[in-house]
Scaffold this motif. Structure first.
Motif, PDB file in Angstrom:
ATOM      1  N   ALA A   1       0.811  -1.221   0.000  1.00  0.00           N
ATOM      2  CA  ALA A   1       0.000   0.000   0.000  1.00  0.00           C
ATOM      3  C   ALA A   1       0.843   1.270   0.000  1.00  0.00           C
ATOM      4  CB  ALA A   1      -0.935   0.002   1.207  1.00  0.00           C
ATOM      5  N   LEU A   2       2.087   1.166   0.475  1.00  0.00           N
ATOM      6  CA  LEU A   2       2.923   2.355   0.677  1.00  0.00           C
ATOM      7  C   LEU A   2       3.076   3.208  -0.584  1.00  0.00           C
ATOM      8  CD1 LEU A   2       4.289   3.561   3.133  1.00  0.00           C
ATOM      9  CD2 LEU A   2       6.408   2.418   2.459  1.00  0.00           C
ATOM     10  N   PRO A   3       3.294   2.627  -1.785  1.00  0.00           N
ATOM     11  CA  PRO A   3       3.466   3.484  -2.978  1.00  0.00           C
ATOM     12  C   PRO A   3       2.188   4.214  -3.407  1.00  0.00           C
ATOM     13  CG  PRO A   3       4.385   1.276  -3.339  1.00  0.00           C
ATOM     14  CD  PRO A   3       3.537   1.208  -2.111  1.00  0.00           C
ATOM     15  N   HIS A   4       1.027   3.823  -2.853  1.00  0.00           N
ATOM     16  CA  HIS A   4      -0.247   4.358  -3.359  1.00  0.00           C
ATOM     17  C   HIS A   4      -0.987   5.234  -2.352  1.00  0.00           C
ATOM     18  CE1 HIS A   4       0.239   1.486  -6.630  1.00  0.00           C
ATOM     19  NE2 HIS A   4       0.407   0.509  -5.730  1.00  0.00           N
ATOM     20  N   ILE A   5      -0.423   5.479  -1.180  1.00  0.00           N
ATOM     21  CA  ILE A   5      -1.201   6.143  -0.131  1.00  0.00           C
ATOM     22  C   ILE A   5      -1.542   7.594  -0.482  1.00  0.00           C
ATOM     23  CG2 ILE A   5      -0.300   4.663   1.692  1.00  0.00           C
ATOM     24  CD1 ILE A   5       1.587   6.939   2.451  1.00  0.00           C
ATOM     25  N   PHE A   6      -0.825   8.208  -1.427  1.00  0.00           N
ATOM     26  CA  PHE A   6      -1.131   9.585  -1.807  1.00  0.00           C
ATOM     27  C   PHE A   6      -2.068   9.658  -3.015  1.00  0.00           C
ATOM     28  CE2 PHE A   6       3.036  10.007   0.322  1.00  0.00           C
ATOM     29  CZ  PHE A   6       2.670  10.900   1.318  1.00  0.00           C
ATOM     30  N   ASP A   7      -2.508   8.510  -3.518  1.00  0.00           N
ATOM     31  CA  ASP A   7      -3.448   8.504  -4.651  1.00  0.00           C
ATOM     32  C   ASP A   7      -4.853   8.857  -4.166  1.00  0.00           C
ATOM     33  OD1 ASP A   7      -1.313   7.714  -6.145  1.00  0.00           O
ATOM     34  OD2 ASP A   7      -1.901   5.596  -6.265  1.00  0.00           O
ATOM     35  N   TYR A   8      -5.657   9.422  -5.082  1.00  0.00           N
ATOM     36  CA  TYR A   8      -7.039   9.779  -4.744  1.00  0.00           C
ATOM     37  C   TYR A   8      -7.840   8.527  -4.411  1.00  0.00           C
ATOM     38  CZ  TYR A   8      -5.985  14.283  -6.962  1.00  0.00           C
ATOM     39  OH  TYR A   8      -5.431  15.478  -7.305  1.00  0.00           O
ATOM     40  N   PHE A   9      -8.585   8.577  -3.306  1.00  0.00           N
ATOM     41  CA  PHE A   9      -9.548   7.549  -2.883  1.00  0.00           C
ATOM     42  C   PHE A   9      -8.892   6.208  -2.530  1.00  0.00           C
ATOM     43  CE2 PHE A   9     -11.820  10.288  -5.972  1.00  0.00           C
ATOM     44  CZ  PHE A   9     -12.742  10.840  -5.114  1.00  0.00           C
ATOM     45  N   TYR A  10      -7.571   6.194  -2.365  1.00  0.00           N
ATOM     46  CA  TYR A  10      -6.923   4.918  -2.048  1.00  0.00           C
ATOM     47  C   TYR A  10      -6.982   4.654  -0.555  1.00  0.00           C
ATOM     48  CZ  TYR A  10      -3.598   1.122  -1.682  1.00  0.00           C
ATOM     49  OH  TYR A  10      -3.028  -0.096  -1.420  1.00  0.00           O
ATOM     50  N   ARG A  11      -7.341   3.396  -0.213  1.00  0.00           N
ATOM     51  CA  ARG A  11      -7.355   2.973   1.190  1.00  0.00           C
ATOM     52  C   ARG A  11      -6.799   1.565   1.275  1.00  0.00           C
ATOM     53  NH1 ARG A  11     -11.892   3.232   4.760  1.00  0.00           N
ATOM     54  NH2 ARG A  11     -10.385   4.058   6.249  1.00  0.00           N
ATOM     55  N   ASP A  12      -5.936   1.354   2.282  1.00  0.00           N
ATOM     56  CA  ASP A  12      -5.302   0.056   2.474  1.00  0.00           C
ATOM     57  C   ASP A  12      -6.365  -0.988   2.845  1.00  0.00           C
ATOM     58  OD1 ASP A  12      -3.677  -2.074   3.022  1.00  0.00           O
ATOM     59  OD2 ASP A  12      -2.395  -1.016   4.466  1.00  0.00           O
ATOM     60  N   GLU A  13      -6.228  -2.204   2.296  1.00  0.00           N
ATOM     61  CA  GLU A  13      -7.201  -3.262   2.600  1.00  0.00           C
ATOM     62  C   GLU A  13      -7.204  -3.583   4.095  1.00  0.00           C
ATOM     63  OE1 GLU A  13      -6.500  -6.664   0.221  1.00  0.00           O
ATOM     64  OE2 GLU A  13      -6.974  -5.671  -1.678  1.00  0.00           O
ATOM     65  N   ARG A  14      -6.027  -3.519   4.734  1.00  0.00           N
ATOM     66  CA  ARG A  14      -5.964  -3.810   6.165  1.00  0.00           C
ATOM     67  C   ARG A  14      -6.812  -2.822   6.949  1.00  0.00           C
ATOM     68  NH1 ARG A  14      -1.321  -2.246   7.807  1.00  0.00           N
ATOM     69  NH2 ARG A  14      -1.280  -3.408   9.773  1.00  0.00           N
ATOM     70  N   VAL A  15      -6.833  -1.561   6.528  1.00  0.00           N
ATOM     71  CA  VAL A  15      -7.619  -0.535   7.196  1.00  0.00           C
ATOM     72  C   VAL A  15      -9.112  -0.817   7.030  1.00  0.00           C
ATOM     73  CG1 VAL A  15      -8.197   1.915   7.179  1.00  0.00           C
ATOM     74  CG2 VAL A  15      -5.810   1.197   6.979  1.00  0.00           C
ATOM     75  N   GLN A  16      -9.501  -1.174   5.817  1.00  0.00           N
ATOM     76  CA  GLN A  16     -10.919  -1.446   5.567  1.00  0.00           C
ATOM     77  C   GLN A  16     -11.386  -2.666   6.359  1.00  0.00           C
ATOM     78  OE1 GLN A  16     -11.892  -1.447   1.363  1.00  0.00           O
ATOM     79  NE2 GLN A  16     -10.264   0.029   0.917  1.00  0.00           N
ATOM     80  N   GLN A  17     -10.508  -3.661   6.485  1.00  0.00           N
ATOM     81  CA  GLN A  17     -10.885  -4.868   7.235  1.00  0.00           C
ATOM     82  C   GLN A  17     -11.081  -4.561   8.715  1.00  0.00           C
ATOM     83  OE1 GLN A  17      -7.708  -7.595   6.362  1.00  0.00           O
ATOM     84  NE2 GLN A  17      -8.396  -7.958   4.250  1.00  0.00           N
ATOM     85  N   ARG A  18     -10.356  -3.577   9.233  1.00  0.00           N
ATOM     86  CA  ARG A  18     -10.494  -3.207  10.649  1.00  0.00           C
ATOM     87  C   ARG A  18     -11.676  -2.264  10.879  1.00  0.00           C
ATOM     88  NH1 ARG A  18      -5.208  -3.318  13.786  1.00  0.00           N
ATOM     89  NH2 ARG A  18      -3.813  -4.636  12.571  1.00  0.00           N
ATOM     90  N   GLY A  19     -12.347  -1.851   9.817  1.00  0.00           N
ATOM     91  CA  GLY A  19     -13.521  -0.994   9.954  1.00  0.00           C
ATOM     92  C   GLY A  19     -13.201   0.454  10.253  1.00  0.00           C
ATOM     93  N   ILE A  20     -11.980   0.892   9.931  1.00  0.00           N
ATOM     94  CA  ILE A  20     -11.590   2.292  10.176  1.00  0.00           C
ATOM     95  C   ILE A  20     -12.076   3.125   8.994  1.00  0.00           C
ATOM     96  CG2 ILE A  20      -9.669   3.873  10.546  1.00  0.00           C
ATOM     97  CD1 ILE A  20      -8.091   1.519  11.663  1.00  0.00           C
TER      98      ILE A  20
END
Length: 457
Positions: free
Chosen positions: A397-416
């Motif tokens: 996920a690190l290379p994409h964190i500044f892209d529009y609307f990008y969210r790490d799958e680990r974050v979504q799985q934790r419900g954040i």
């Protein structure tokens, strides 16, 4: 094209065509102003050294006058003791009357030169001692031969010391005069060299301006191509925005319909639905604001900010505000520089950068974790570091964190929850300030965001 000449200034490509055109016009003008400035500086320097030369000559003249007065006084006293004729005292009285004025004149001339003034004060003490001994001789009785001879001998020794001190003072001033004359001659030579140098720089500046004008025309063509690419990105951006807005709008519609149906039978449930509608509307409003900000500044050249900003005081105020408005569920450390660091920028934009990074650190750090906000200086840059001990960012996920609307799958799985636009906004603001942002992170160990902004000059 290989071998293509480039202007030797790294920031040149980042300037707008208008700025570059202005600089190209200013270049010959700068050469002209520099010429005038150099000539004015050299003229003032030569004028100062000419004054210094005249000063040294005047000091020598007054010192020799002082020596002559002492010799006249000594000669008058000795003639008086040998002949006992009062006419011999006339040079003594004349010299004694003129000595104070000569000493005062020398002190006035040397008042702006501390080292010479210190030497003169020693000389003045010797002169006063010599005149005092001469006065004592004049008042001594000629019948007491032995004491009188002792006074004359003592006066002679002191007078010899005084003459030697005055001669040494004149010699030192002579050396200073020679040095100042040499400096004056060097300035005159520099004047001629500077004239030739400015002529050469003028020719080079004119040639460089012509070359840069040619490159500016090529740059306009490149910008036309970039505009086409920007239009394509705008189309993609619109598609993504439509997708992100569709979900909250559907949720708002669903909760509103259910609230209407339950309005009469279950008012408490209807109120909960309306609160959900308000919360979703607020989130959607923030999302729309973020989208508008990104769209407004996409592809925009960095502006020339003029407002100076003390980074340390600015960050301290934001940190205090953030701590007052957020629950104290994390340990928070603030490290500020011991000296002011000034940058130029937009206060509201930079405030949003810091708050976005702090909010991310809080969101992705479990309760009891540590958040650190640090400000320091590295070379010609102010550095703002936000680090945490949270869940970190995966390597994929690190290379994409500044892209529009990008969210790490680990974050979504934790419900954040999050929109995926916060870091994109941060990067865009930093780029508008001609800065940079770096991120270092390891899973389950935390993340560190480093913002670097150029210091004000």
């Amino acid at each position: 094209m290989e071998g293509r000449w480039r202007f030797p200034f790294q920031g040149w490509p980042r300037l707008s065509p208008q700025q570059r055109g202005f600089l190209i016009i200013v270049l010959p003008v700068f050469c002209l102003v520099s010429t005038v400035g150099i000539f004015v500086w050299l003229s003032l320097s030569m004028s100062n050294y000419e004054k210094a030369v005249r000063h040294s000559q005047r000091v020598q003249l007054e010192a020799r006058e002082l020596l002559n007065h002492l010799i006249d006084a000594e000669t008058g006293i000795r003639g008086y003791h040998l002949t006992q004729r009062g006419s011999f005292l006339e040079p003594y009285h004349t010299a004694l009357a003129q000595l104070p004025a000569t000493l005062e004149e020398l002190e006035t001339i040397l008042s702006y030169y501390p080292q010479q003034l210190a030497n003169f004060q020693h000389l003045r003490a010797l002169v006063n001692r010599s005149t005092g001994l001469l006065t004592a001789q004049m008042n001594s009785s000629s019948s007491n031969r032995q004491p009188l001879m002792e006074e004359i001998e003592q006066s002679k020794r002191v007078m010899d010391q005084t003459r030697a001190a005055i001669n040494a003072f004149i010699t030192a001033e002579e050396r200073l005069l020679v040095n100042r004359q040499q400096q004056l001659e060097s300035l005159r030579q520099m004047h001629a060299i500077a004239l030739m140098f400015v002529v050469v720089v003028g020719f080079i500046g004119t040639g460089l301006a012509v070359r840069l004008f040619a490159e500016l025309f090529q740059e306009l063509e490149r910008q036309r191509q970039e505009l086409e690419a920007a239009c394509n990105r705008l189309s993609q951006f619109t598609a993504n925005a439509s997708h992100e807005l569709r979900a909250p709008i559907a949720a708002i519609l669903s909760h509103a319909q259910v609230g209407i149906l339950l309005g009469q039978q279950q008012p408490e449930q209807a109120l909960l639905r309306l609160e959900k509608v308000a919360s979703l509307a607020k989130s959607m409003g923030q999302l729309v604001n973020d989208l508008l900000f990104l769209a407004r500044h996409e592809g925009v050249s960095p502006p020339d900010f003029t407002t100076p900003l003390d980074v340390g005081a600015f960050i301290q105020a934001i940190a205090q505000e953030w701590r007052e408005t957020h629950a104290q569920t994390h340990r928070f450390h603030l490290q500020l520089p011991s000296v002011p660091l000034f940058i130029k920028g937009d206060r509201d934009m930079l405030r949003q950068v810091v708050l976005n990074l702090l909010s991310n650190a809080e969101r992705y750090t479990p309760a009891g974790g540590t958040i650190t906000l640090q400000v320091s200086q590295q070379g010609e840059e102010a550095v703002i570091v936000v680090s945490d001990t949270g869940i970190g960012i995966s390597a994929t996920a690190l290379p994409h964190i500044f892209d529009y609307f990008y969210r790490d799958e680990r974050v979504q799985q934790r419900g954040i929850r999050g929109s995926g636009l916060g870091l994109a906004i941060v990067r865009q603001i930093i780029q508008l300030h001609r800065g940079s942002i770096l991120v270092e992170s390891q899973e389950d160990q935390g993340s560190t965001f480093t913002v670097k902004l150029p210091l004000a000059t």
